[in-house]
Scaffold this active site. Sequence first.
Site, mmCIF file in Angstrom:
data_model
loop_
_atom_site.group_PDB
_atom_site.id
_atom_site.type_symbol
_atom_site.label_atom_id
_atom_site.label_comp_id
_atom_site.label_asym_id
_atom_site.label_seq_id
_atom_site.Cartn_x
_atom_site.Cartn_y
_atom_site.Cartn_z
ATOM 1 N N LYS A 25 0.798 -1.227 0.000
ATOM 2 C CA LYS A 25 0.000 0.000 0.000
ATOM 3 C C LYS A 25 0.832 1.280 0.000
ATOM 4 O O LYS A 25 0.397 2.305 -0.517
ATOM 5 C CB LYS A 25 -0.950 0.010 1.198
ATOM 6 C CG LYS A 25 -2.044 -1.043 1.126
ATOM 7 C CD LYS A 25 -2.995 -0.936 2.303
ATOM 8 C CE LYS A 25 -4.077 -1.998 2.229
ATOM 9 N NZ LYS A 25 -5.075 -1.860 3.320
ATOM 10 N N GLY B 158 0.450 0.174 6.144
ATOM 11 C CA GLY B 158 -0.402 0.975 5.282
ATOM 12 C C GLY B 158 -1.825 1.102 5.778
ATOM 13 O O GLY B 158 -2.441 2.166 5.682
ATOM 14 N N ARG C 262 6.693 -2.495 17.702
ATOM 15 C CA ARG C 262 7.803 -3.141 18.396
ATOM 16 C C ARG C 262 8.943 -2.162 18.671
ATOM 17 O O ARG C 262 9.560 -2.192 19.735
ATOM 18 C CB ARG C 262 8.329 -4.315 17.563
ATOM 19 C CG ARG C 262 7.341 -5.466 17.420
ATOM 20 C CD ARG C 262 7.033 -6.098 18.739
ATOM 21 N NE ARG C 262 5.972 -7.106 18.636
ATOM 22 C CZ ARG C 262 5.320 -7.593 19.668
ATOM 23 N NH1 ARG C 262 5.564 -7.148 20.886
ATOM 24 N NH2 ARG C 262 4.382 -8.494 19.503
ATOM 25 N N GLY D 177 -13.441 -6.490 10.773
ATOM 26 C CA GLY D 177 -13.201 -5.623 9.629
ATOM 27 C C GLY D 177 -14.110 -5.841 8.431
ATOM 28 O O GLY D 177 -13.883 -5.242 7.370
#
Length: 253
Positions: free
Chosen positions: A71, A137, A158, A235
């Site tokens: 993306k 993205g 992280r 989602g």
Amino acid sequence: MPRPLINRLFSIIGNPLAQSYSKTYWNEKFAERKMTDCLYEARELKTIQDFIPYLDSKPNLHGLSVTIPFKEVIIPLLDEVDPVAQEIGAVNCIKIERSDGKRILKGYNTDWVGFTESLKPLLKPCHKKALLLGTGGASKAVIYSLSKLGIEITQVSRSKPGTIRYEDIDEKVMSEHLVVINATPVGSFPAVNKCPDVPYQYFTPEHIAFDLIYNPIRTLFLQQAELKGATIKNGWEMFTGQAAEAWRILFSL
């Protein structure tokens, strides 16, 4: 009966694509509308360097969906980028036009539209801060959406600068951030027994747990948040919302 001639090809590119429902979803839409000259395929690309050769091999390609991990890196390869997608820094929809034998690639972001439409009905006055897991993205579209909704964002990774680490998430952080969004691929098919490393014991009934993943329908992330009474959402509605916006772009603009 001979198969109809496919004049308009559409595709999703990414890697992996095992979790994606895009091919089935779009081809069902074409069938419903009796658009027999249209076909949607899925193409896994090893690297972004495979993108242009793929385009060259498909002269009847009219539009693309873009998913992990392309993306962001696809933007320099496009001829035009919609101002909103430029601001977001990620493209998940590409319209392909042709003029005088030249191919023109136009990039858009529809993820933010689908996410906003899906999250907004759940929001209450207490939902002022969001904890955003991931920096890819998809997370960029979420950041744009949350900013438009007036929600303060703390991003988790992280080690990326400007974010907090997963080990920094404690009871205080969770109590201040009543919206927790998983924008990582952790927990998606086929690795459904995994989930982001957050302290699930601190979810409450005031929390919203939103997972950008829709395959599986209830990720381990959502299951554990729900056990603590949190409102959960996957989602799927975001996926269908962004697809509807992509349809508008590809067939109306």
